[in-house]
Motif scaffolding. Structure first.
Motif, PDB file in Angstrom:
ATOM      1  N   LEU A 273       0.834  -1.196   0.000  1.00  0.00           N
ATOM      2  CA  LEU A 273       0.000   0.000   0.000  1.00  0.00           C
ATOM      3  C   LEU A 273       0.874   1.253   0.000  1.00  0.00           C
ATOM      4  O   LEU A 273       1.855   1.333   0.740  1.00  0.00           O
ATOM      5  N   PRO A 274       0.527   2.244  -0.794  1.00  0.00           N
ATOM      6  CA  PRO A 274       1.337   3.466  -0.837  1.00  0.00           C
ATOM      7  C   PRO A 274       1.222   4.262   0.460  1.00  0.00           C
ATOM      8  O   PRO A 274       0.191   4.220   1.141  1.00  0.00           O
ATOM      9  N   ALA A 275       2.278   4.969   0.797  1.00  0.00           N
ATOM     10  CA  ALA A 275       2.257   5.814   1.991  1.00  0.00           C
ATOM     11  C   ALA A 275       1.223   6.920   1.818  1.00  0.00           C
ATOM     12  O   ALA A 275       1.030   7.450   0.724  1.00  0.00           O
ATOM     13  N   GLY A 276       0.559   7.261   2.911  1.00  0.00           N
ATOM     14  CA  GLY A 276      -0.420   8.338   2.865  1.00  0.00           C
ATOM     15  C   GLY A 276      -1.733   7.964   2.211  1.00  0.00           C
ATOM     16  O   GLY A 276      -2.529   8.847   1.871  1.00  0.00           O
ATOM     17  N   LEU A 277      -1.979   6.675   2.023  1.00  0.00           N
ATOM     18  CA  LEU A 277      -3.228   6.231   1.406  1.00  0.00           C
ATOM     19  C   LEU A 277      -4.416   6.693   2.255  1.00  0.00           C
ATOM     20  O   LEU A 277      -4.483   6.399   3.448  1.00  0.00           O
ATOM     21  N   PRO A 278      -5.378   7.428   1.666  1.00  0.00           N
ATOM     22  CA  PRO A 278      -6.482   7.956   2.474  1.00  0.00           C
ATOM     23  C   PRO A 278      -7.479   6.894   2.917  1.00  0.00           C
ATOM     24  O   PRO A 278      -8.114   7.035   3.963  1.00  0.00           O
ATOM     25  N   LYS A 279      -7.630   5.804   2.132  1.00  0.00           N
ATOM     26  CA  LYS A 279      -8.603   4.775   2.479  1.00  0.00           C
ATOM     27  C   LYS A 279      -8.234   3.470   1.784  1.00  0.00           C
ATOM     28  O   LYS A 279      -7.853   3.460   0.613  1.00  0.00           O
ATOM     29  N   GLY A 280      -8.334   2.371   2.521  1.00  0.00           N
ATOM     30  CA  GLY A 280      -8.094   1.064   1.929  1.00  0.00           C
ATOM     31  C   GLY A 280      -9.334   0.572   1.207  1.00  0.00           C
ATOM     32  O   GLY A 280     -10.440   0.625   1.750  1.00  0.00           O
ATOM     33  N   ARG A 281      -9.167   0.091  -0.014  1.00  0.00           N
ATOM     34  CA  ARG A 281     -10.300  -0.359  -0.819  1.00  0.00           C
ATOM     35  C   ARG A 281     -10.100  -1.804  -1.264  1.00  0.00           C
ATOM     36  O   ARG A 281      -8.978  -2.316  -1.331  1.00  0.00           O
ATOM     37  N   ALA A 282     -11.209  -2.448  -1.612  1.00  0.00           N
ATOM     38  CA  ALA A 282     -11.145  -3.825  -2.104  1.00  0.00           C
ATOM     39  C   ALA A 282     -10.289  -3.921  -3.358  1.00  0.00           C
ATOM     40  O   ALA A 282      -9.588  -4.920  -3.581  1.00  0.00           O
ATOM     41  N   SER A 283     -10.323  -2.884  -4.174  1.00  0.00           N
ATOM     42  CA  SER A 283      -9.534  -2.897  -5.410  1.00  0.00           C
ATOM     43  C   SER A 283      -8.045  -3.018  -5.125  1.00  0.00           C
ATOM     44  O   SER A 283      -7.303  -3.636  -5.900  1.00  0.00           O
ATOM     45  N   HIS A 284      -7.589  -2.451  -4.003  1.00  0.00           N
ATOM     46  CA  HIS A 284      -6.172  -2.574  -3.649  1.00  0.00           C
ATOM     47  C   HIS A 284      -5.808  -4.038  -3.411  1.00  0.00           C
ATOM     48  O   HIS A 284      -4.718  -4.493  -3.782  1.00  0.00           O
ATOM     49  N   LEU A 285      -6.714  -4.774  -2.800  1.00  0.00           N
ATOM     50  CA  LEU A 285      -6.445  -6.181  -2.512  1.00  0.00           C
ATOM     51  C   LEU A 285      -6.462  -7.019  -3.786  1.00  0.00           C
ATOM     52  O   LEU A 285      -5.619  -7.902  -3.979  1.00  0.00           O
ATOM     53  N   TRP A 286      -7.390  -6.738  -4.685  1.00  0.00           N
ATOM     54  CA  TRP A 286      -7.422  -7.469  -5.957  1.00  0.00           C
ATOM     55  C   TRP A 286      -6.157  -7.191  -6.776  1.00  0.00           C
ATOM     56  O   TRP A 286      -5.588  -8.109  -7.384  1.00  0.00           O
ATOM     57  N   ILE A 287      -5.725  -5.947  -6.792  1.00  0.00           N
ATOM     58  CA  ILE A 287      -4.498  -5.604  -7.523  1.00  0.00           C
ATOM     59  C   ILE A 287      -3.303  -6.332  -6.922  1.00  0.00           C
ATOM     60  O   ILE A 287      -2.447  -6.864  -7.642  1.00  0.00           O
ATOM     61  N   PHE A 288      -3.245  -6.373  -5.589  1.00  0.00           N
ATOM     62  CA  PHE A 288      -2.144  -7.062  -4.917  1.00  0.00           C
ATOM     63  C   PHE A 288      -2.133  -8.545  -5.278  1.00  0.00           C
ATOM     64  O   PHE A 288      -1.072  -9.118  -5.576  1.00  0.00           O
ATOM     65  N   ILE A 289      -3.293  -9.196  -5.248  1.00  0.00           N
ATOM     66  CA  ILE A 289      -3.367 -10.622  -5.571  1.00  0.00           C
ATOM     67  C   ILE A 289      -2.859 -10.874  -6.984  1.00  0.00           C
ATOM     68  O   ILE A 289      -2.049 -11.783  -7.227  1.00  0.00           O
TER      69      ILE A 289
ATOM     70  N   TYR B 206      -5.199  -0.271   9.981  1.00  0.00           N
ATOM     71  CA  TYR B 206      -6.490   0.368   9.723  1.00  0.00           C
ATOM     72  C   TYR B 206      -6.801   0.340   8.229  1.00  0.00           C
ATOM     73  O   TYR B 206      -7.909  -0.009   7.812  1.00  0.00           O
ATOM     74  N   ARG B 207      -5.818   0.702   7.407  1.00  0.00           N
ATOM     75  CA  ARG B 207      -6.019   0.698   5.953  1.00  0.00           C
ATOM     76  C   ARG B 207      -6.243  -0.733   5.442  1.00  0.00           C
ATOM     77  O   ARG B 207      -7.082  -0.961   4.567  1.00  0.00           O
ATOM     78  N   VAL B 208      -5.500  -1.669   5.992  1.00  0.00           N
ATOM     79  CA  VAL B 208      -5.677  -3.068   5.590  1.00  0.00           C
ATOM     80  C   VAL B 208      -7.092  -3.538   5.924  1.00  0.00           C
ATOM     81  O   VAL B 208      -7.767  -4.177   5.107  1.00  0.00           O
ATOM     82  N   LEU B 209      -7.561  -3.210   7.125  1.00  0.00           N
ATOM     83  CA  LEU B 209      -8.897  -3.631   7.530  1.00  0.00           C
ATOM     84  C   LEU B 209      -9.986  -2.947   6.712  1.00  0.00           C
ATOM     85  O   LEU B 209     -11.032  -3.546   6.435  1.00  0.00           O
TER      86      LEU B 209
END
Length: 622
Positions: free
Chosen positions: A187-203, A246-249
């Motif tokens: 996750l990039p530093a300073g990310l304002p909110k964790g989203r499901a799309s971040h997890l799909w991109i990571f996978i 927090y962002r991960v959750l």
């Protein structure tokens, strides 16, 4: 998914499919390239199996890894975990929960037999599940086992799903395992909110890094949306500080809501990480605590361990049988039983027992072996992560130097917790200050050490943030006391310190001083003060000697005999006291000639009998 015509290759009891497997994807696939989709999923499942099938012994005991021999398969030694949730033994979990929801638990017999609900039956019942567990409780291994089993089922291995129990009725769901520490790092530093799309991109990115084709990630997302998948989200506690967790959750919460109605989710964490997670992200799912191994599970693991290593040729059948009985007896020892309840420490003991022939009879030697292996976990390279010493890049630095700092930390933590049970909490600031002198005063390098401690279960375990400061602790009070003893015997004023500790807080320092006496046996001069101090020399009369004093005296008797200092007045009383009760057959060594005039005492014995549990056997009266 279903499979036909599968060829298989055995890996230590686990199965990997070969290239001739044909997969039928049982969902409404809208694309025209079904054959390509089959190939991608086949390759993915085979990759999951190859990644999860071998038991990762190298991360537990470097000496247990045998690259020149057939690897030990995870399923051949895996023992099903229990949760701490108790239900009546006559009920299935689903039936009992329905009963409680109807408010009928009051009708149950208060005296009826209870049992612990197994992790697998909870997994089958709860679609959104959180397992909390102590370090070494088997959280990550459970995820590997589930991914492996479902991948094998997806490739058509008969009976694979049976390993998940009769309660599992969800078929061969596609397994998707996510290491949350790695996701957090992406996750990039300073990310304002964790989203499901971040997890799909990571996978998708991780699958590509592992050599799978680019389209694999999007295909898995399509399958999860339409047919369902089991997402194994491992290690929330390792996902960085509270802000990053927090962002991960946030991302995980949205992911669970949108990844597919037929999908199921298992998230694992240490308790401290989930407590803060509830407050931060408001995720309200079924939460269960994993239980320690019960005696039956310990015995089952030992039996499966030696059956497995015999089957792959590590030892002969007769040797496996002998060692199995030996280890089963060993874990009944009072000093080992609490350690064997932890799956990681039990596996560690099994590797020691296998590779070194037996567990040391002296618990001090055993603790030393375990400490060395736990230290080594920090220094192992895992994937792209370097070992601790390699990462620190400090010339001449050795793990032994790191151990000395940990021993000092253990002593100071034990001293600060007089009168308290269990292990002490150690603030991150204390660790940083302890490690900086070893690392040329560098706070950055000391911080790196703390990060390794946080990420890898070893001699110190992360406990989360309290009062805005991260806290750590030892995996068991035994290790805290053993390491504190190591620091104590290394001090120039050992004699005075030991005597002071024995006088001021004998109950709190009892085990530390007993262990110090045993550890000092290889160095006669430092060991002798332990005879005086640890045996309770604040007592001026024999009547004041308790179990503690007798045990310490027994431990130090060989040093007392061999030292040449037995003539000193401060030791004569203790020698006389010991030999008045020790029969020759129960002595740690043969009676020293210097004490021959004291053996044995007759009916006019002037000293009190040692208490039960002291390890002393009275001399036969003649």
């Amino acid at each position: 998914m279903s499979v036909s015509g599968a060829e298989k290759v055995d890996i230590g009891g686990d199965v990997v499919g070969r290239d001739k497997i044909f997969i039928t994807i049982n969902y409404n696939y809208s694309g025209s390239d079904l054959a390509q989709a089959q190939e991608l999923i086949e390759r993915y499942l085979k990759w999951v199996i190859a990644d999860c099938a071998p038991l990762q012994l190298r991360a537990i005991d470097y000496g247990a890894a045998r690259p020149d021999q057939k690897p030990l398969g995870l399923t051949s030694v895996y023992v099903d975990l229990n949760t701490a949730f108790q239900i009546p033994a006559r009920f299935k979990l689903a039936d009992y929960i329905k009963l409680t929801e109807q408010g009928k638990t009051a009708t149950l017999n208060e005296r009826e037999e209870l049992r612990l609900a197994s992790a697998l039956e909870v997994l089958a019942y709860e679609p959104y599940l959180v397992f909390l567990g102590k370090p070494g409780s088997g959280k990550s291994t459970l995820g590997l086992y589930l991914a492996l089993t479902l991948a094998q089922a997806g490739l058509g291995q008969k009976d694979a799903l049976q390993r998940l129990g009769a309660e599992w009725t969800h078929g061969p769901l596609l397994p998707v395992r996510v290491v949350l520490r790695q996701f957090a790092e992406s996750l990039p530093a300073g990310l304002p909110k964790g989203r499901a799309s971040h997890l799909w991109i990571f996978i998708a990115d991780e699958l590509q890094k592992c050599g799978l084709k680019e389209r694999t990630g999007s295909l898995i997302q399509d399958i999860a949306t339409k047919a369902g998948a089991l997402f194994l989200l491992d290690g929330l506690d390792e996902a960085g500080d509270e802000i990053r967790r927090y962002r991960v959750l946030e991302a995980v919460s949205e992911f669970m809501r949108t990844a597919g109605e037929k999908s199921r989710f298992l998230l694992t964490a240490r308790p401290y990480a989930w407590q803060s997670g509830i407050l931060l992200a408001g995720i309200a799912h079924a939460t269960y605590q994993l239980a320690d191994f019960e005696p039956k599970q310990i015995q089952q693991f030992i039996a499966r361990w030696y059956q497995a290593i015999s089957a792959i040729g590590w030892v002969s059948e007769s040797e496996a049988s002998d060692k199995r009985l030996s280890l089963k007896d060993s874990v009944q020892r009072e000093d080992l039983r609490p350690l064997a309840e932890n799956p990681l420490l039990l596996t560690l003991m099994a590797t020691l027992h296998t590779n070194r022939g037996r567990l040391p009879d002296d618990r001090v030697d055993l603790y030393n072996d375990v400490v060395e292996l736990l230290l080594q976990r920090w220094n192992e390279s895992t994937g792209t992560d370097r070992g601790l010493l390699d990462a620190l890049q400090t010339p001449t630095l050795k793990l032994a130097d790191v151990r000395e700092v940990i021993e000092q930390v253990a002593f100071e933590a034990h001293a600060a917790n007089i009168g308290r049970e269990g292990t002490a909490d150690i603030a991150e600031t204390e660790l940083l200050e302890a490690f900086r002198p070893l690392l040329g005063g560098s706070r950055d390098k000391a911080t790196l050490v703390v990060e390794y401690i946080e990420k890898r279960a070893g001699l110190l375990l992360g406990q989360g943030v309290r009062g805005r400061v991260r806290q750590f602790t030892f995996p068991h009070r035994t290790f805290q006391e053993y390491l504190a003893a190591g620091y104590l015997i290394g001090q120039a004023d050992f004699s005075d310190r030991a005597e002071k500790l024995a006088t001021e807080a004998p109950a709190h320092w009892r085990e530390v001083l007993v262990l110090a006496a045993r550890r000092a046996r290889s160095s006669v001069m430092p060991g002798l003060p332990a005879v005086h101090a640890a045996a309770g020399t604040a007592c001026t009369t024999p009547a004041g000697v308790g179990v503690f004093g007798w045990r310490c005296l027994r431990s130090c008797y060989p040093e007392l005999c061999d030292s040449g200092l037995w003539q000193l007045p401060r030791f004569i009383f203790w020698a006389d006291l010991a030999l008045s009760w020790l029969s020759p057959s129960s002595l740690p060594v043969r009676p020293h000639p210097a004490f021959g005039h004291l053996l044995p005492r007759g009916e006019g014995q002037i000293y009190p009998a040692p208490p039960r549990g002291s390890g002393f056997t009275p001399a036969t009266q003649t």
